[in-house]
Scaffold this motif. Sequence first.
Motif, PDB file in Angstrom:
ATOM      1  N   ILE A 153       0.832  -1.208   0.000  1.00 51.45           N
ATOM      2  CA  ILE A 153       0.000   0.000   0.000  1.00 51.45           C
ATOM      3  C   ILE A 153       0.867   1.259   0.000  1.00 51.45           C
ATOM      4  O   ILE A 153       0.517   2.274  -0.576  1.00 51.45           O
ATOM      5  CB  ILE A 153      -1.011  -0.050   1.172  1.00 51.45           C
ATOM      6  N   ARG A 154       2.032   1.164   0.664  1.00 51.37           N
ATOM      7  CA  ARG A 154       3.009   2.266   0.645  1.00 51.37           C
ATOM      8  C   ARG A 154       4.394   1.679   0.428  1.00 51.37           C
ATOM      9  O   ARG A 154       4.643   0.523   0.774  1.00 51.37           O
ATOM     10  CB  ARG A 154       2.972   3.047   1.968  1.00 51.37           C
ATOM     11  N   TYR A 186      -4.611   6.602  -6.305  1.00 49.68           N
ATOM     12  CA  TYR A 186      -3.375   6.382  -5.554  1.00 49.68           C
ATOM     13  C   TYR A 186      -3.146   4.919  -5.213  1.00 49.68           C
ATOM     14  O   TYR A 186      -2.091   4.547  -4.714  1.00 49.68           O
ATOM     15  CB  TYR A 186      -3.423   7.180  -4.230  1.00 49.68           C
ATOM     16  N   GLN A 235     -12.221  -5.385   0.630  1.00 46.72           N
ATOM     17  CA  GLN A 235     -11.670  -4.043   0.395  1.00 46.72           C
ATOM     18  C   GLN A 235     -12.799  -3.033   0.339  1.00 46.72           C
ATOM     19  O   GLN A 235     -12.642  -1.885   0.705  1.00 46.72           O
ATOM     20  CB  GLN A 235     -10.849  -4.000  -0.897  1.00 46.72           C
ATOM     21  N   THR A 260     -13.836  -3.044   4.815  1.00 42.20           N
ATOM     22  CA  THR A 260     -13.933  -1.598   4.850  1.00 42.20           C
ATOM     23  C   THR A 260     -15.111  -1.142   4.006  1.00 42.20           C
ATOM     24  O   THR A 260     -15.462  -1.806   3.030  1.00 42.20           O
ATOM     25  CB  THR A 260     -12.654  -0.984   4.256  1.00 42.20           C
ATOM     26  N   PRO A 273     -13.568   5.368   5.355  1.00 40.32           N
ATOM     27  CA  PRO A 273     -12.428   6.177   4.897  1.00 40.32           C
ATOM     28  C   PRO A 273     -12.860   7.398   4.085  1.00 40.32           C
ATOM     29  O   PRO A 273     -13.655   7.273   3.154  1.00 40.32           O
ATOM     30  CB  PRO A 273     -11.638   5.199   4.018  1.00 40.32           C
ATOM     31  N   GLN A 317     -10.349  10.029   3.261  1.00 43.33           N
ATOM     32  CA  GLN A 317      -9.096  10.311   2.517  1.00 43.33           C
ATOM     33  C   GLN A 317      -8.723  11.787   2.453  1.00 43.33           C
ATOM     34  O   GLN A 317      -7.565  12.127   2.593  1.00 43.33           O
ATOM     35  CB  GLN A 317      -9.112   9.726   1.095  1.00 43.33           C
ATOM     36  N   ARG A 356     -12.322   9.494  -5.845  1.00 47.62           N
ATOM     37  CA  ARG A 356     -13.089   8.896  -4.751  1.00 47.62           C
ATOM     38  C   ARG A 356     -14.606   8.871  -4.996  1.00 47.62           C
ATOM     39  O   ARG A 356     -15.349   8.289  -4.203  1.00 47.62           O
ATOM     40  CB  ARG A 356     -12.786   9.614  -3.447  1.00 47.62           C
ATOM     41  N   ASP A 370      -9.796   6.852   7.360  1.00 50.18           N
ATOM     42  CA  ASP A 370      -8.429   6.895   6.816  1.00 50.18           C
ATOM     43  C   ASP A 370      -8.244   8.237   6.106  1.00 50.18           C
ATOM     44  O   ASP A 370      -9.176   8.719   5.444  1.00 50.18           O
ATOM     45  CB  ASP A 370      -8.227   5.817   5.736  1.00 50.18           C
ATOM     46  N   ILE A 396      -5.243  10.465   3.682  1.00 54.09           N
ATOM     47  CA  ILE A 396      -3.916  10.557   3.043  1.00 54.09           C
ATOM     48  C   ILE A 396      -3.539  12.037   3.007  1.00 54.09           C
ATOM     49  O   ILE A 396      -4.330  12.858   2.517  1.00 54.09           O
ATOM     50  CB  ILE A 396      -3.949   9.996   1.603  1.00 54.09           C
ATOM     51  N   ALA A 448       1.162   9.601   4.926  1.00 57.81           N
ATOM     52  CA  ALA A 448       1.603  10.491   3.855  1.00 57.81           C
ATOM     53  C   ALA A 448       1.478   9.746   2.529  1.00 57.81           C
ATOM     54  O   ALA A 448       1.731   8.535   2.473  1.00 57.81           O
ATOM     55  CB  ALA A 448       3.046  10.902   4.100  1.00 57.81           C
ATOM     56  N   SER A 471       2.179   7.997  -0.778  1.00 57.94           N
ATOM     57  CA  SER A 471       3.357   7.287  -1.266  1.00 57.94           C
ATOM     58  C   SER A 471       3.052   6.836  -2.699  1.00 57.94           C
ATOM     59  O   SER A 471       2.047   6.160  -2.932  1.00 57.94           O
ATOM     60  CB  SER A 471       3.575   6.081  -0.337  1.00 57.94           C
ATOM     61  N   ARG A 512       2.707   4.852  -5.878  1.00 60.48           N
ATOM     62  CA  ARG A 512       2.721   3.419  -6.187  1.00 60.48           C
ATOM     63  C   ARG A 512       2.870   3.241  -7.691  1.00 60.48           C
ATOM     64  O   ARG A 512       1.945   3.595  -8.454  1.00 60.48           O
ATOM     65  CB  ARG A 512       1.434   2.726  -5.703  1.00 60.48           C
TER      66      ARG A 512
END
Length: 528
Positions: A92-93, A218, A256, A318, A345, A347, A359, A385, A387, A417, A419, A421
């Motif tokens: 994920i990161r 992301y 998920q 989730t 979440p 975000q 989203r 959650d 980001i 933070a 990241s 991908r």
Amino acid sequence: MGCTQVSRMLPVIDLAPAPPARAAYDVLAPAPELAEFATDDIALPRFHVWTLGCQMNHSDSEEMAGALAAAGCAEAADLESADLIVINSCAIREAAEQKVIGRMGHLANLRRANPALRVVLTGCSVRTDNAATLKRRYPEVDLFLRPDEEPELTARLGLAGATAPGLMVGAQREVGAQREVGAQREVGAQREVCAIRRQSATSAWLPIIYGCDKTCTYCIVPFSRGPERSRPFDEVVDEARSLAARGYREVTLLGQNVNSYGHDLPAEARFGEVQTGRHLGRQLDLDGRPDMAALLRTIDGLRTDDGVPAISRLRFVTSHPWDLSQRLIAAMADCPSVCEHLHLPVQSGDDTVLRRMGRQYSVAAYLELVERLRAAVPGISLTTDVIVGFCGETEAQFEQTLELLRQVRFETVFAAAFSVRPGTPAAKLEDDVPKAEKKRRLQALLDLQEGIGLEANRGWVGRSTEVLVDQERPPSTHADGYGGPRLAGRNRSNKLVHFDGPVELIGSLVSVRVEHAGPYALVGSLDG
Ligand code: SAM
Ligand code: SF4
């Protein structure tokens, strides 16, 4: 979108929870239920599963450990005493991937000491799109398995032989029909599980949907776990029933995005009242198919002879806000076993950033959902959650996220933070928030949330709350020699509660009077 279901209802064996880890070079005995099938210990590898990441990975690891135990392998207490190491990775990161890459030197040393050592890497770091680079990044790995290939673990290792009880009893779990993924046949749509080696005898994970159809720009998950595949409705309910029969107090339905459960299952007359087709954004025809609301109501409807829910606590994680239907909110309100907690979440608290993240909701739509949830389930605890430092996030946009936190007052925020991908749509955007600035924003958010969390927790002081006791805490070193409260568990709002009591209480529901509150946990004493 419908697909033909190929499902054989065969039992899923639950092995006793793994005994606590012992010293290095100690080998744990195979589960007693499988003793009669145990083959020569010397011939079969002692395995250790190292799990990183989310609940789905932990659930998958329980299945892989179960399959290995069912094949006759004993579990080793740690990496050092294992002949077979299965690493269930998280991508994920970048930091999560580095944890595994950073262990390659240690694995090379272990291999020098034990040339028979075999290392398997699975989880989200193994994808079709990065297959060519895996051996270079993970030189000590002998076998790479994508998450959808995990059910093949024992067969690929040559362990699913004629003496393997898993094959002999034929216990299997098949999920969904085989589906084409591009030009490739995806094995993951069909999961076969010999046994599940659950880590807890109190709380169980119950996967209900695999993969993710969302396109959050992301996120690597849709690339590593493929499209959504729902497990057949009756199969999930049967597994819940069997968990209840074996004394599990709490079941967490996993996916998920559990809220989109059922959209890929065939329509059936018995789900005729489901009329929740979505025609906004992504077109989804859900009419007549089972949904999360129907699933919650059916599992909640499993009752003991006394008429109380057979599973005391039902959770799910989730939830993507876009798929949180009013039917689901109503089911949460109506079902006594469904806990008054939702992880939702968000975000970001800024519409422009949310759009760039893909989203599919606005801040206003999210706040409206929160209002409806709080109206339907008074006192519901909300966690989320976030980001920080996503591509192009300005200081003002970050401030909007802080503002959202002040407004909603989440109980807990899991923040990270951004990241990059590789391979995700966001990798094509400019990662223009400097690392130091991401770190500053993250700290500012955590500082704000610590105050909010502490205030929310203080609201519990003086109240009694029902705790499902699930752990004995390691003693802490107080100056006065007091080792701290011995037990811990969670209340229905998912708050961690520490208190003193006999270890025999593990696995039971007790009432605890809260006396102190910290930002992350409560401390109290047993009532009565
Ligand atoms: N399915 C869930 C949802 O709807 O958001 C989340 C699953 S993901 C495993 C858990 C969290 O990881 C996400 O909610 C997000 O906050 C975080 N995450 C995902 N990709 C990330 C990235 N590239 N950088 C930082 N955090 C990320
Ligand atoms: Fe990733 Fe979005 Fe799917 Fe969650 S919903 S797993 S964040 S793509």
